[in-house]
Enzyme design. Sequence first.
Site, PDB file in Angstrom:
ATOM      1  CB  ILE A 694      46.319  41.168  35.865  1.00  0.00           C
ATOM      2  CG1 ILE A 694      45.727  42.289  36.719  1.00  0.00           C
ATOM      3  CG2 ILE A 694      47.188  40.237  36.673  1.00  0.00           C
ATOM      4  CD1 ILE A 694      44.813  41.792  37.828  1.00  0.00           C
ATOM      5  CE  LYS A 701      51.438  49.996  31.449  1.00  0.00           C
ATOM      6  NZ  LYS A 701      52.897  49.713  31.342  1.00  0.00           N
ATOM      7  CB  VAL A 702      44.655  46.464  36.620  1.00  0.00           C
ATOM      8  CG1 VAL A 702      44.185  45.755  37.886  1.00  0.00           C
ATOM      9  CG2 VAL A 702      43.678  47.560  36.238  1.00  0.00           C
ATOM     10  CE  LYS A 717      41.311  52.429  36.828  1.00  0.00           C
ATOM     11  NZ  LYS A 717      39.856  52.683  36.736  1.00  0.00           N
ATOM     12  CG  ASP A 826      33.054  52.469  30.589  1.00  0.00           C
ATOM     13  OD1 ASP A 826      32.535  52.038  29.539  1.00  0.00           O
ATOM     14  OD2 ASP A 826      34.277  52.434  30.808  1.00  0.00           O
TER      15      ASP A 826
END
Length: 1004
Positions: A694, A701-702, A717, A826
């Site tokens: 996703i 990547k998740v 994750k 962030d």
Amino acid sequence: MTKPKICIQFCFYTSPFFLLLFSHATSQLSDQEQAVLLKLKQHWQNPQSLSHWTPSNTSHCSWPEITCTKGFITELSLTDKNINGTVPPFICDLKNLTVLDLSYNYMNSSGFPRALYSCSNLQHLDLSQNYFSGTVPEDIHRMAQLRQLNLGANSFSGNIPASIGQLTELRSLQLFQVPFTGSFPPEIGNLSNLERLELAYMSRITTTLPSEFTKLKKLKYLWVAGSSLVGEIPDTIGEMAALEHLDLSTNNLSGKIPSGLFMLKNLSIVYLHINKLSGEIPLAVEALNIDVVDLSENNLTGTIPDDFGRLTKLTGLALFSNQLSGKIPDSIGRLPSLINLKLFGNSFSGTLSPDFGRYSMLEEFQVASNRLTGQLPQHLGDNGRLTGVVAFDNNLSGELPKSLGSCNHLKILNVKNNRFSGSVPSGVWTLSNLSNLLLSNNSFTGELPERLSLNLSRLEMSHNRFSGKIPAGVSSWQNLVHLDASNNLLDGTIPLELTALPHLSTLFLNQNRLSGSLPSNIISWKSLNMLNLGQNAISGQIPEGFCYLPRLTDLDLSENQLSGEIPPKLGLLKLTSLNLSSNHLTGSIPSEFENGAYASSFLNNPRLCANKPSPNIAECNSKNQNSSKTSSKLLAWIIGVPAAFLGLVVSFLVIRIYRKRMHALDLAWKLTSFQRLNFTKFDILSGLTENNLIGCGGSGKVYRVSINPSHDFVAVKRIWSDKKPEQKLEKEFLAEVKILSSIRHSNIVKLLCYISSDNSKLLVYEYLENRSLDLWLNRKSRATTVSGSVHNDILDWPQRLKIAVGAAKGLSYMHHDCSPPIVHRDLKSSNILLDSEFNAKIADFGVAKMLMKEGESTTMSAVVGSYGYIAPEYAHTRRVSEKSDVYSFGVILLELTTGRKACDGDEHTSLAEWAWRHFQEGGPLVDALDDEVKENRYLDEMCCVFKLGIICTGTLPSTRPSMKEVLKILLRWNQPLVFGQQNTASNHERVLENGDAITVTSPN
């Protein structure tokens, strides 16, 4: 004569007894007072800030919050002590109490604490910056001994009681930022001893300024900013002989400025900006002690009176955003005390006085957006104190003053859109504090320098006549974030040294004469967000390194001589804008670009093709027919193998492989849980498929993984895989685990567990159905899959405000309730996740930092974050503090109110810069708001949150509020009964309008 002698002897022998008796009584009273203090501490549930309040032999008079006179408590100062609860009646058992300060806490009650009526000696009462609600009682005049009353920044409602005018001993009355309704009671004019009156930021009151206020002959300080005042300023204001400070800004006042105002001989400060005042500035000026005049953002016409040249003590003159015209009087340039001059956004014409900078310690010189001609004053920088020169959008010509080259305090030089020529003074390029240099749209000549100021983050020099090669010394421009050198005469190749700039996020070199091939090693451009090299003569292939720039969203390589194939992995980037037109590219375009969004991205490349039919690109040829036939025969032969034998072999192998794999998995993977789990590590590992992907980020990547038959989901994750982990990524992983496993808050994403192996790390979170905020705000992403189905809806304003409050709660917890405090570093809309009810939760703590102490900053080895969200001091100095997160949160507030992206203010401008400029130019705030959600009933709230976003993105960290203050403000706006209150924002708004922030971060 004997009786007096006996009396004297008796008194002599008995006085020690009386002294002992008095001492004992005093000691008892002191013990009683300490008991009251300890009882207060218990009533407020023992706050940590009062942990030193303990019974001991040491007198409570030594406690820092206590002031004693002759051994008795007379002052109790508990400001900003994190106290919750009410004001108990027994506080008045401190019989000698004259001063009570409970400001900046979380205290609450329904109505004014009437128990304080029993504090018979109370003279100074400060309940400001709390959560008191209800009404202020009509009988408040019973506290007749009060000399100072401060109820500001609370949630009181109803009318201001007229009886407040009976507190005739008052010297100071402060009722700012309270949602009172009705009007200002004229009875306040009866407070004949009043010296200070603060009625600012009451947006639910719509009233005129009562003429009775002008009876306050001792009044020195009058602050009624932002309170929806209408009508005219009373002519009799000129009779307030003691008036020194007048602030009626940000209202709807109309009519002319009373001529008597500038006749007040004690007047030193005048703020009348952001009103609808019209007519000309009064000619007569007798207030020769005046220090600051701010009449900006009105409808004033005419010229600046020559009499202003008599104001020898004037340090600040702000007349920007009016309709003033004519020549700026030369006498203004000779004022000996002038420090700040802000005249932009008018129709001033003629030349500037040559004396500016010659006789005063000039710091700010802002004359942008006028019709000025001639040169900038040659002595402008003589005193070396200049911090900002903003003169864009004029008809100025000639060369820049050489004196600017020695102004080491200069932070911004903005002379865009003029007719300047010649070379830039050599010293300007390397000024030690210079952060913004904007030279675009002139006729400057010369070459790019080998060295730039170490603090320079923004360099705009487009549409000039700069020539020559990009120097190899460009590698020393280490803190540069934005470089626009488009439409010049630059030639040669793009040097490899240019790719060594770690913070560069925007690079525009289009419309030059650059040639040669692109540098192959560009992986160090990790921060690059926008790249435009179009309309040059660049040849060779597109480097595959572009595919590994995680933040790249806009790429333009059009109108060059590039050849070869487009790197297939380029499609993995989340590009919102791509232009490779008019080159010599060949082969097929990546499948990710085969949709309407990129329909014009590949024009005029005859040898390019697409696998799907497209109006602008030829379809790629089908595969060889013979090859297909051969494949079919091979497949038929395989199927012809006896099914029974093949089935047995396959079954045996599958079972054996599965058992080995499960055993290997059990040995290779380790699960560490932080919550009670209803899944196993095998449930997670089996769900890491491309179908469940996703999202992708810079560190992994998740996946969305189903964990049981009921289709409950978790988010996984994956930090790295298929190789030994890099040191940087491992640090990020450990940081996220350390932080998220140690904190618990409903507005911070919940870390359930982590699973690790030698070459891969998995973080397992709760899954939030509505994904990330940016998907809902980005217009291009609204028609996307959310919560398992397609949504085309937009977030309405109440939902957006709810999200802002939730995110503020999470961030405030990190900054103020964690020990040590945590800075996210962030924060952005893609890191704010939304559950099914649109409750916000802060996520992605891979680069978060624990500070040693609240309020202190830490120097980082590298700048991390995303373009548009990074605080300037972080980008320039690498020093990070809680105020760095406040800046990022301010950008999110601007996204919520405008619907724009953080990097999308307008052409080459971030959202924060665009918002500052819109505010500074005086345009209606409603024009900045998102058209898709703004409704009349929400306009005031949206404008308030928009302004709060501007305040949070102030250039100087000291001008930004804390997240605790921001949360207070948002909570009040999120409660309809107290709608409109602006709390601490107003103080920071004054910095926005009058402080260094405008100089450091120019709107242009």
